[in-house]
Enzyme design. Structure first.
Site, PDB file in Angstrom:
ATOM      1  N   ASP A 104       3.401  97.059 -58.809  1.00 49.20           N
ATOM      2  CA  ASP A 104       3.445  95.904 -59.734  1.00 49.20           C
ATOM      3  C   ASP A 104       3.770  96.076 -61.447  1.00 49.20           C
ATOM      4  O   ASP A 104       5.050  95.546 -61.876  1.00 49.20           O
ATOM      5  CB  ASP A 104       3.512  94.559 -59.617  1.00 49.20           C
ATOM      6  CG  ASP A 104       3.848  93.531 -58.563  1.00 49.20           C
ATOM      7  OD1 ASP A 104       5.553  93.899 -58.606  1.00 49.20           O
ATOM      8  OD2 ASP A 104       2.482  92.706 -57.952  1.00 49.20           O
ATOM      9  N   LYS A 155       9.196  91.184 -48.847  1.00 47.03           N
ATOM     10  CA  LYS A 155       7.802  92.356 -49.161  1.00 47.03           C
ATOM     11  C   LYS A 155       7.703  93.366 -47.610  1.00 47.03           C
ATOM     12  O   LYS A 155       7.781  94.584 -47.737  1.00 47.03           O
ATOM     13  CB  LYS A 155       7.535  92.853 -50.125  1.00 47.03           C
ATOM     14  CG  LYS A 155       7.658  91.873 -51.350  1.00 47.03           C
ATOM     15  CD  LYS A 155       6.949  91.208 -52.654  1.00 47.03           C
ATOM     16  CE  LYS A 155       7.983  91.248 -54.017  1.00 47.03           C
ATOM     17  NZ  LYS A 155       6.704  90.589 -54.987  1.00 47.03           N
ATOM     18  N   GLN A 214       0.773  88.313 -54.786  1.00 42.80           N
ATOM     19  CA  GLN A 214       2.478  88.082 -55.050  1.00 42.80           C
ATOM     20  C   GLN A 214       1.342  86.398 -55.624  1.00 42.80           C
ATOM     21  O   GLN A 214       0.358  85.994 -55.974  1.00 42.80           O
ATOM     22  CB  GLN A 214       2.149  87.428 -53.517  1.00 42.80           C
ATOM     23  CG  GLN A 214       3.900  86.781 -54.201  1.00 42.80           C
ATOM     24  CD  GLN A 214       4.981  87.289 -54.261  1.00 42.80           C
ATOM     25  OE1 GLN A 214       5.062  88.506 -54.331  1.00 42.80           O
ATOM     26  NE2 GLN A 214       5.608  86.255 -55.390  1.00 42.80           N
TER      27      GLN A 214
END
Ligand code: GUN
Length: 298
Positions: free
Chosen positions: A120, A53, A97
């Site tokens: 997200d 990422k 994460q």
């Protein structure tokens, strides 16, 4: 006939060319898009994903704000970091994460992220907006799958779609997006009895079960489109999906490889969501909850 390959790496590279142009336009307007990436602990797979990422930010010209925290970081400390990032004008997207260590309440953390930086799409507001069909931050993996399906030129409306796996990150949002596109969607999961009776009817089969080789050619309808979301590391170090590629390629019309299929698209859609957030900040985007996710500028 063997199935054609849906090349996620190639599509991802193509999208990133357009992203770089969008970043230049934003920078011209004084906005450098920024993504904060928070990792707690030392889960090996998570470290790889987070590195990818951050590399994707570099590749597209975004600024990344990595927060690589020790596993014993407390919930309060994590909430404090997120509160600061929520206020930081240089940060347009915040990603925590998953999975998080067990002493952290995951929902509490996800709900603490500002809705307009939730790239997200895991905040309950964004989950709810996906349910009613107007999410601005569709979760990255299903969003990437949607674009991969688009490349086949097949309209999903009216098609039998079977999603194997019912996770909050992939299976459930995937099902909602395809339902929104008027597919007939069935979701199978670990407790589903006789998986084959469902998969064999699928015009489009999307597999996100985390079980290497779960789907063999026998389970696939002839000429189906098969999307493999699985990323599994075998004891010998090989990375394989949930689909037995060799046998499925003899039955399907299109299939995604692993690696090089869904994986690169997940990271690329994270950049898309972050750019959309920055564009909104710069006044060239759309307001929250006013546009369908499929109206995204891709
Ligand atoms: N862990 C596995 N997939 C994802 C994802 O898409 N986002 C985050 N934040 N964590 C994950």
């Amino acid at each position: 006939m063997t199935a054609k390959i849906i090349d996620g790496k190639a599509l991802s590279s193509k999208l990133r060319i357009a992203f770089r142009a969008r970043v230049s336009k934003l920078i011209d307007q004084g906005v450098r898009p920024g993504l904060a990436v928070i990792l707690l602990g030392d889960n090996a797979a998570s470290r790889v994903y987070v590195r990818n990422k951050i590399n994707a930010c570099d590749d597209c010209g975004l600024k990344s704000f990595p927060h690589l925290l020790p596993p014993e970081t407390s919930e309060e400390e994590l909430l404090e970091i997120i509160a600061k990032l929520n206020e930081d004008e240089a940060v347009h997207g915040i990603l925590v994460q998953l999975p998080l260590p067990s002493h952290i309440d995951m929902r509490k953390i996800l709900e603490s992220i500002a809705v307009d930086k939730d790239v997200d799409g895991f905040h309950l507001y964004n989950v709810g907006s996906l349910v009613v069909g107007n999410s601005i931050f569709p979760p990255c993996t299903p969003y990437g799958v949607q674009l991969l399906l688009d490349t086949t030129g097949i309209d999903v409306a009216g098609k039998n779609v079977v999603v194997v796996g019912a996770s909050n990150i992939v299976g459930k949002p995937m099902a909602l997006m395809l339902l929104q596109k008027e597919a007939t969607v069935t979701v199978c999961h670990a407790k589903t009895r006789d998986l084959a009776q469902y998969t064999i009817l699928a015009d489009i089969l999307i597999v996100a079960a985390g079980v290497p080789g779960l789907i063999t050619g026998q389970l696939v309808k002839r000429d189906a489109i098969v999307i493999d979301v699985g990323i599994n590391k075998l004891p010998d170090g090989r990375i394989v999906g949930d689909v037995d590629f060799a046998s499925v390629q003899q039955r399907a019309s299109w299939v995604t490889p692993v690696p090089g299929g869904v994986g690169p698209m997940t990271v690329t859609m994270l950049i898309e969501n972050t750019l959309r957030s920055a564009e909104r900040r710069a006044g060239i985007g759309r307001g929250i909850g006013t546009e369908g996710w499929d109206a995204a500028s891709h």
